[in-house]
Design a protein around this motif. Structure first.
Motif, mmCIF file in Angstrom:
data_model
loop_
_atom_site.group_PDB
_atom_site.id
_atom_site.type_symbol
_atom_site.label_atom_id
_atom_site.label_comp_id
_atom_site.label_asym_id
_atom_site.label_seq_id
_atom_site.Cartn_x
_atom_site.Cartn_y
_atom_site.Cartn_z
ATOM 1 N N ARG A 266 31.738 45.153 39.450
ATOM 2 C CA ARG A 266 32.380 45.512 40.721
ATOM 3 C C ARG A 266 33.820 45.948 40.494
ATOM 4 O O ARG A 266 34.259 46.980 41.023
ATOM 5 C CB ARG A 266 32.347 44.321 41.692
ATOM 6 N N LEU A 267 34.569 45.192 39.687
ATOM 7 C CA LEU A 267 35.957 45.547 39.413
ATOM 8 C C LEU A 267 36.063 46.893 38.696
ATOM 9 O O LEU A 267 36.921 47.718 39.013
ATOM 10 C CB LEU A 267 36.623 44.461 38.558
ATOM 11 N N LEU A 268 35.166 47.113 37.741
ATOM 12 C CA LEU A 268 35.180 48.381 37.020
ATOM 13 C C LEU A 268 34.883 49.553 37.960
ATOM 14 O O LEU A 268 35.510 50.606 37.880
ATOM 15 C CB LEU A 268 34.151 48.343 35.889
ATOM 16 N N GLY A 269 33.925 49.344 38.857
ATOM 17 C CA GLY A 269 33.584 50.391 39.810
ATOM 18 C C GLY A 269 34.728 50.697 40.761
ATOM 19 O O GLY A 269 35.028 51.864 41.041
ATOM 20 N N GLU A 270 35.387 49.653 41.251
ATOM 21 C CA GLU A 270 36.492 49.861 42.184
ATOM 22 C C GLU A 270 37.696 50.499 41.482
ATOM 23 O O GLU A 270 38.377 51.357 42.060
ATOM 24 C CB GLU A 270 36.891 48.531 42.823
ATOM 25 N N ALA A 271 37.948 50.082 40.244
ATOM 26 C CA ALA A 271 39.051 50.687 39.486
ATOM 27 C C ALA A 271 38.745 52.149 39.200
ATOM 28 O O ALA A 271 39.639 53.011 39.261
ATOM 29 C CB ALA A 271 39.273 49.922 38.182
#
Length: 251
Positions: free
Chosen positions: A161-166
């Motif tokens: 999720r963090l990678l996608g949002e970043a």
């Protein structure tokens, strides 16, 4: 007892870092989407986003795959990470294209200063038009890839999720920067803080650039180029970390 304390503190540290990343991404999103977004904010945003990726990499490099939130024990988890690897290549290409555009723009501004020193008004206007063409060219990569790379997917872990949002933040920031670039040299009818029009010469030349303002613009292009390079390096590091994780779970 000491070992138990370290183990107990790990989830707390992980949660704190994830919360910090979430908070910074929210702040960056607000800056990028603001109607008053400026080229200065873009410079700052590129470096801040690079720092966000550094924080994500720190989480990924924690000794436990559970702490890193990237267990590949299920096919869904592995597919999510492999998809992120594919998308990371597209993002790296976008960032690299932005670096190249900014390098060309900085060179264009430098050449414009040289022709102005020679007093060549016709050549100066030609260089200004060249700058505008290059600035508009910087927008083209986003028209081809943005929709694909932004394709939504339900994340299988907090890390995905963090990678996608970043990643989405990086695209928005780079795209926003590309839209701001053509505005750095404005026509006399749209004079602004960044306008490079000298009113003294409006009767003889449509656009005559002042040396002091051009020097400031060249510095700005350099700052943007450095910020894009910093983000590019962070994206490479993240991709290497993801590849290491996939290889670790392949055995």
């Amino acid at each position: 007892m000491a070992s138990h304390t370290r183990s107990a503190s790990l989830p707390s540290s992980l949660h704190s870092t994830e919360s910090n990343v979430d908070e910074e991404l929210q702040l960056l999103r607000a800056c990028v989407t603001a109607p008053s977004a400026t080229i200065g904010a873009a410079c700052d945003g590129l470096r801040r986003l690079g720092d966000v990726y550094s924080s994500i990499e720190q989480i990924m490099c924690l000794p436990s795959s559970q702490a890193a939130g990237l267990s590949l024990s299920s096919p869904q988890q592995r597919q999510a990470v492999e998809e992120e690897l594919d998308r990371s290549l597209v993002l790296i290409d976008l960032c690299n294209a932005m670096q190249e555009s900014l390098a060309e723009l900085k060179t264009s501004v430098h050449e414009l200063q040289l022709v102005l020193k020679r007093g060549d008004v016709v050549a100066a206007q030609s260089k200004v038009e060249c700058f505008v063409r290059l600035a508009k060219k910087a927008q083209k990569p986003f028209k081809k890839t943005t929709m694909t790379i932004r394709a939504a997917r339900e994340g299988c872990s907090s890390m995905v999720r963090l990678l996608g949002e970043a990643r989405e933040m990086a695209i928005s920031l780079l795209e926003s920067t590309s839209r701001l670039l053509p505005k750095q040299i404005a026509s006399s009818s749209n004079a602004s803080r960044w306008s490079l029009v000298s009113r003294r010469f409006q009767k003889t030349c449509k656009l005559v650039c002042e040396q002091e303002q051009l020097q400031a613009l060249e510095r700005t292009m350099g700052d943007l180029e450095n910020g894009a390079e910093f983000l590019f390096r962070r994206l490479i590091h993240i991709r290497v970390s993801l590849l290491n994780i996939v290889q670790m779970y392949s055995f």
